[in-house]
Design an enzyme around this catalytic site. Structure first.
Site, PDB file in Angstrom:
ATOM      1  N   GLU A 114       0.826  -1.197   0.000  1.00  0.00           N
ATOM      2  CA  GLU A 114       0.000   0.000   0.000  1.00  0.00           C
ATOM      3  C   GLU A 114       0.868   1.259   0.000  1.00  0.00           C
ATOM      4  O   GLU A 114       2.022   1.237   0.437  1.00  0.00           O
ATOM      5  CB  GLU A 114      -0.897   0.010   1.244  1.00  0.00           C
ATOM      6  CG  GLU A 114      -1.870  -1.151   1.294  1.00  0.00           C
ATOM      7  CD  GLU A 114      -2.468  -1.326   2.676  1.00  0.00           C
ATOM      8  OE1 GLU A 114      -3.688  -1.249   2.788  1.00  0.00           O
ATOM      9  OE2 GLU A 114      -1.692  -1.558   3.633  1.00  0.00           O
ATOM     10  N   GLU A 200      -9.800   6.419   7.000  1.00  0.00           N
ATOM     11  CA  GLU A 200      -9.613   5.128   7.657  1.00  0.00           C
ATOM     12  C   GLU A 200      -9.731   5.313   9.157  1.00  0.00           C
ATOM     13  O   GLU A 200      -9.161   6.251   9.724  1.00  0.00           O
ATOM     14  CB  GLU A 200      -8.246   4.537   7.299  1.00  0.00           C
ATOM     15  CG  GLU A 200      -7.951   3.218   7.989  1.00  0.00           C
ATOM     16  CD  GLU A 200      -6.675   2.551   7.488  1.00  0.00           C
ATOM     17  OE1 GLU A 200      -6.278   1.520   8.071  1.00  0.00           O
ATOM     18  OE2 GLU A 200      -6.067   3.059   6.518  1.00  0.00           O
TER      19      GLU A 200
END
EC number: 3.2.1.8
Length: 277
Positions: A114, A200
Protein backbone atom coordinates in the site's frame (compact mmCIF):
# COMPACT_ATOMS: atom_id res chain seq x y z
CA UNK A 1 -27.21 8.29 -3.54
CA UNK A 2 -25.73 4.98 -2.41
CA UNK A 3 -25.30 4.08 1.23
CA UNK A 4 -24.53 0.89 3.08
CA UNK A 5 -23.74 -0.13 6.64
CA UNK A 6 -21.68 -2.94 8.10
CA UNK A 7 -22.17 -4.03 11.69
CA UNK A 8 -19.93 -6.40 13.66
CA UNK A 9 -20.32 -6.98 17.38
CA UNK A 10 -17.49 -8.84 19.08
CA UNK A 11 -17.31 -9.99 22.68
CA UNK A 12 -14.58 -7.46 23.41
CA UNK A 13 -16.77 -4.61 22.19
CA UNK A 14 -19.73 -5.85 24.25
CA UNK A 15 -17.44 -5.68 27.24
CA UNK A 16 -16.46 -2.11 26.39
CA UNK A 17 -12.97 -2.99 25.19
CA UNK A 18 -11.72 -1.36 21.96
CA UNK A 19 -8.47 -2.08 20.11
CA UNK A 20 -5.72 0.30 21.14
CA UNK A 21 -4.96 3.01 18.54
CA UNK A 22 -1.29 2.73 19.44
CA UNK A 23 -1.07 -0.98 18.68
CA UNK A 24 1.86 -2.23 16.67
CA UNK A 25 1.39 -1.86 12.89
CA UNK A 26 2.13 -5.58 12.53
CA UNK A 27 -1.22 -6.24 14.24
CA UNK A 28 -3.08 -5.02 11.16
CA UNK A 29 -4.00 -7.72 8.69
CA UNK A 30 -3.41 -7.58 4.96
CA UNK A 31 -6.32 -6.00 3.12
CA UNK A 32 -8.30 -8.30 0.87
CA UNK A 33 -11.75 -8.36 -0.75
CA UNK A 34 -13.67 -5.08 -0.20
CA UNK A 35 -17.19 -5.00 1.20
CA UNK A 36 -18.22 -2.77 -1.68
CA UNK A 37 -16.83 -0.86 -4.64
CA UNK A 38 -17.99 0.56 -7.94
CA UNK A 39 -18.58 3.87 -9.69
CA UNK A 40 -20.74 6.77 -8.52
CA UNK A 41 -21.23 10.10 -10.29
CA UNK A 42 -18.12 9.59 -12.37
CA UNK A 43 -15.84 8.49 -9.52
CA UNK A 44 -14.64 5.11 -8.31
CA UNK A 45 -15.51 4.32 -4.69
CA UNK A 46 -14.24 1.60 -2.40
CA UNK A 47 -15.19 0.43 1.09
CA UNK A 48 -13.45 -2.23 3.19
CA UNK A 49 -14.02 -3.32 6.79
CA UNK A 50 -12.00 -5.94 8.67
CA UNK A 51 -15.18 -7.32 10.24
CA UNK A 52 -13.83 -7.41 13.79
CA UNK A 53 -16.14 -5.00 15.61
CA UNK A 54 -18.32 -1.92 15.54
CA UNK A 55 -20.62 -0.27 13.00
CA UNK A 56 -19.56 1.63 9.87
CA UNK A 57 -21.87 3.51 7.50
CA UNK A 58 -20.58 4.78 4.16
CA UNK A 59 -22.62 7.08 1.86
CA UNK A 60 -21.80 8.36 -1.62
CA UNK A 61 -22.73 11.98 -2.32
CA UNK A 62 -22.77 14.19 -5.41
CA UNK A 63 -19.74 14.13 -7.74
CA UNK A 64 -16.64 13.30 -5.67
CA UNK A 65 -18.28 13.66 -2.26
CA UNK A 66 -18.66 10.88 0.29
CA UNK A 67 -19.37 10.61 4.01
CA UNK A 68 -18.62 7.90 6.54
CA UNK A 69 -19.58 7.37 10.19
CA UNK A 70 -18.07 4.72 12.41
CA UNK A 71 -18.38 3.54 16.02
CA UNK A 72 -15.87 1.35 17.85
CA UNK A 73 -14.45 -0.17 14.68
CA UNK A 74 -11.44 -2.44 14.38
CA UNK A 75 -10.23 -1.13 11.01
CA UNK A 76 -11.86 0.16 7.82
CA UNK A 77 -10.99 2.20 4.74
CA UNK A 78 -13.46 4.11 2.56
CA UNK A 79 -13.26 6.79 -0.09
CA UNK A 80 -13.64 8.06 -3.62
CA UNK A 81 -11.17 8.52 -6.46
CA UNK A 82 -10.18 6.51 -9.53
CA UNK A 83 -10.03 2.86 -10.51
CA UNK A 84 -6.52 3.32 -11.93
CA UNK A 85 -3.57 4.86 -10.10
CA UNK A 86 -1.77 7.69 -11.90
CA UNK A 87 0.51 10.60 -10.90
CA UNK A 88 -2.49 12.87 -10.48
CA UNK A 89 -2.65 16.23 -8.75
CA UNK A 90 -5.59 15.71 -6.42
CA UNK A 91 -7.78 18.26 -4.65
CA UNK A 92 -9.65 17.29 -1.50
CA UNK A 93 -11.76 19.21 1.01
CA UNK A 94 -13.90 18.45 4.02
CA UNK A 95 -13.61 17.57 7.67
CA UNK A 96 -12.84 14.63 9.94
CA UNK A 97 -13.86 14.33 13.59
CA UNK A 98 -12.68 11.26 15.48
CA UNK A 99 -12.03 9.91 18.93
CA UNK A 100 -8.95 7.72 18.64
CA UNK A 101 -6.90 7.01 15.56
CA UNK A 102 -7.85 7.80 11.97
CA UNK A 103 -6.07 8.46 8.67
CA UNK A 104 -7.02 10.83 5.83
CA UNK A 105 -4.78 9.97 2.91
CA UNK A 106 -4.34 9.57 -0.82
CA UNK A 107 -4.29 5.79 -0.79
CA UNK A 108 -3.43 3.07 -3.29
CA UNK A 109 -3.73 -0.67 -2.74
CA UNK A 110 -2.22 -3.65 -4.51
CA UNK A 111 -1.43 -7.27 -3.69
CA UNK A 112 2.20 -6.11 -3.23
CA UNK A 113 1.46 -3.41 -0.67
CA UNK A 114 0.00 0.00 0.00
CA UNK A 115 0.92 3.67 -0.43
CA UNK A 116 -0.32 6.37 1.94
CA UNK A 117 0.16 10.10 1.40
CA UNK A 118 -1.12 10.97 4.85
CA UNK A 119 -2.64 14.45 5.19
CA UNK A 120 -4.33 14.16 8.60
CA UNK A 121 -4.32 11.58 11.37
CA UNK A 122 -5.27 11.06 14.99
CA UNK A 123 -3.36 9.52 17.86
CA UNK A 124 -0.87 7.30 16.02
CA UNK A 125 1.92 8.23 13.60
CA UNK A 126 2.59 5.09 11.50
CA UNK A 127 6.21 6.13 10.91
CA UNK A 128 6.91 5.69 14.62
CA UNK A 129 7.30 1.95 13.93
CA UNK A 130 8.70 2.22 10.39
CA UNK A 131 12.09 2.55 8.72
CA UNK A 132 12.89 6.19 8.04
CA UNK A 133 13.44 7.19 4.41
CA UNK A 134 14.09 10.88 5.01
CA UNK A 135 11.99 13.99 4.44
CA UNK A 136 10.19 15.18 1.34
CA UNK A 137 8.95 18.76 0.90
CA UNK A 138 5.79 19.03 -1.19
CA UNK A 139 2.64 21.15 -1.36
CA UNK A 140 3.71 23.56 1.37
CA UNK A 141 4.89 21.11 4.04
CA UNK A 142 7.55 18.59 4.96
CA UNK A 143 6.51 14.93 4.89
CA UNK A 144 8.17 12.28 7.03
CA UNK A 145 8.72 9.31 4.68
CA UNK A 146 9.03 5.76 5.95
CA UNK A 147 8.68 2.11 5.01
CA UNK A 148 6.53 -0.17 7.19
CA UNK A 149 6.58 -3.97 6.98
CA UNK A 150 3.23 -5.47 7.95
CA UNK A 151 4.64 -8.98 7.84
CA UNK A 152 4.70 -11.67 5.17
CA UNK A 153 6.54 -9.24 2.88
CA UNK A 154 3.49 -6.96 2.71
CA UNK A 155 4.97 -3.47 2.65
CA UNK A 156 3.68 0.07 2.97
CA UNK A 157 5.14 3.37 1.74
CA UNK A 158 4.15 6.30 3.95
CA UNK A 159 4.42 10.08 3.56
CA UNK A 160 3.24 11.69 6.81
CA UNK A 161 2.49 15.42 6.50
CA UNK A 162 3.86 17.47 9.40
CA UNK A 163 1.29 20.27 8.98
CA UNK A 164 -1.94 18.30 9.23
CA UNK A 165 -4.91 19.37 7.12
CA UNK A 166 -8.31 18.12 5.93
CA UNK A 167 -8.39 20.22 2.74
CA UNK A 168 -5.74 20.97 0.12
CA UNK A 169 -3.92 19.70 -2.96
CA UNK A 170 -1.61 16.69 -3.22
CA UNK A 171 0.95 16.42 -6.04
CA UNK A 172 1.18 12.64 -5.98
CA UNK A 173 4.06 12.43 -8.48
CA UNK A 174 6.37 14.06 -5.93
CA UNK A 175 5.76 11.19 -3.53
CA UNK A 176 5.76 8.32 -6.03
CA UNK A 177 9.02 9.55 -7.59
CA UNK A 178 10.60 9.91 -4.15
CA UNK A 179 9.62 6.37 -3.18
CA UNK A 180 11.26 5.03 -6.33
CA UNK A 181 14.38 7.16 -5.82
CA UNK A 182 14.69 5.70 -2.30
CA UNK A 183 14.25 2.14 -3.58
CA UNK A 184 11.12 1.67 -1.50
CA UNK A 185 9.39 -1.68 -2.13
CA UNK A 186 7.20 -2.16 -5.16
CA UNK A 187 6.49 0.33 -7.93
CA UNK A 188 3.81 2.63 -6.45
CA UNK A 189 1.65 2.63 -9.59
CA UNK A 190 2.23 -0.43 -11.74
CA UNK A 191 0.19 -2.89 -9.68
CA UNK A 192 -2.20 -0.55 -7.83
CA UNK A 193 -5.85 -1.57 -8.09
CA UNK A 194 -7.21 1.92 -7.37
CA UNK A 195 -6.34 5.41 -6.07
CA UNK A 196 -8.70 7.12 -3.61
CA UNK A 197 -8.75 9.84 -0.98
CA UNK A 198 -9.42 7.50 1.90
CA UNK A 199 -10.76 7.94 5.39
CA UNK A 200 -9.61 5.13 7.66
CA UNK A 201 -10.55 4.41 11.25
CA UNK A 202 -8.54 2.10 13.48
CA UNK A 203 -9.73 1.33 17.00
CA UNK A 204 -11.86 4.47 17.02
CA UNK A 205 -15.19 6.24 16.46
CA UNK A 206 -15.83 9.26 14.29
CA UNK A 207 -17.26 10.83 11.16
CA UNK A 208 -15.96 12.44 7.98
CA UNK A 209 -17.29 14.22 4.91
CA UNK A 210 -14.79 14.58 2.06
CA UNK A 211 -15.00 15.83 -1.54
CA UNK A 212 -12.44 14.67 -4.12
CA UNK A 213 -11.50 16.08 -7.54
CA UNK A 214 -8.61 16.11 -9.98
CA UNK A 215 -6.77 19.41 -10.44
CA UNK A 216 -7.05 21.05 -13.85
CA UNK A 217 -4.12 20.06 -16.07
CA UNK A 218 -3.20 17.11 -13.84
CA UNK A 219 -1.13 14.39 -15.49
CA UNK A 220 -3.13 11.20 -15.95
CA UNK A 221 -0.82 9.56 -18.47
CA UNK A 222 0.61 6.12 -17.87
CA UNK A 223 3.71 5.97 -15.73
CA UNK A 224 5.66 3.61 -13.56
CA UNK A 225 4.80 0.27 -15.13
CA UNK A 226 7.35 -1.97 -16.74
CA UNK A 227 8.39 -0.29 -19.96
CA UNK A 228 5.74 2.42 -19.54
CA UNK A 229 7.87 5.44 -18.66
CA UNK A 230 10.95 7.18 -19.93
CA UNK A 231 13.34 9.50 -18.16
CA UNK A 232 15.49 12.09 -19.87
CA UNK A 233 17.78 14.77 -18.55
CA UNK A 234 16.91 18.46 -18.74
CA UNK A 235 19.18 21.43 -18.19
CA UNK A 236 19.91 22.25 -14.55
CA UNK A 237 21.66 25.55 -15.20
CA UNK A 238 20.77 28.17 -12.56
CA UNK A 239 17.93 30.56 -13.32
CA UNK A 240 16.69 33.66 -11.55
CA UNK A 241 15.50 32.92 -8.02
CA UNK A 242 16.05 30.01 -5.64
CA UNK A 243 16.74 26.60 -7.13
CA UNK A 244 14.69 23.59 -6.10
CA UNK A 245 16.06 21.22 -3.48
CA UNK A 246 16.75 17.54 -4.12
CA UNK A 247 13.51 15.67 -5.02
CA UNK A 248 11.72 19.01 -5.59
CA UNK A 249 9.88 19.93 -8.79
CA UNK A 250 11.98 21.81 -11.35
CA UNK A 251 9.83 21.91 -14.47
CA UNK A 252 6.76 20.80 -16.36
CA UNK A 253 3.89 22.20 -18.38
CA UNK A 254 2.38 25.18 -16.53
CA UNK A 255 5.08 25.10 -13.83
CA UNK A 256 5.98 28.61 -12.56
CA UNK A 257 8.49 27.60 -9.92
CA UNK A 258 12.27 27.12 -10.07
CA UNK A 259 13.73 25.39 -13.12
CA UNK A 260 17.15 24.70 -11.65
CA UNK A 261 18.40 22.35 -8.92
CA UNK A 262 20.43 23.31 -5.85
CA UNK A 263 21.77 19.75 -6.00
CA UNK A 264 21.28 16.90 -8.41
CA UNK A 265 19.97 17.22 -11.96
CA UNK A 266 16.55 18.24 -13.23
CA UNK A 267 15.16 15.09 -14.85
CA UNK A 268 12.04 15.05 -16.99
CA UNK A 269 9.52 12.47 -15.80
CA UNK A 270 6.80 13.50 -18.23
CA UNK A 271 5.43 16.62 -19.94
CA UNK A 272 3.90 17.85 -16.68
CA UNK A 273 6.59 17.06 -14.13
CA UNK A 274 10.39 17.25 -13.80
CA UNK A 275 12.22 16.55 -10.53
CA UNK A 276 15.65 17.21 -9.02
CA UNK A 277 17.38 13.83 -8.63
Amino acid sequence: MLSFTTAFVAAAVAAGVVASPAASPAALSRRNTPNGQGTNNGFFYQFWDDGSSGVTTYTNGAAGEYSVNWQNVGDFTAGKGWSNAQPRTINFSGSVSASGNFYLAVYTWSTQGENYILEDYGSYNPCSAGTSKGTLHSDGSDYEVCLVNRGNNYLQNWSVRKNKRSSGTVTTANHYNYYQAQGMTHNPLSAAAYQIVSTEGFGSSGSATITVSEASGSNTGSTGGSGSSTTTTASSAPTTGTCAQIYGQCGGSGWNGPTCCASGTCKVNNAWYSQCL
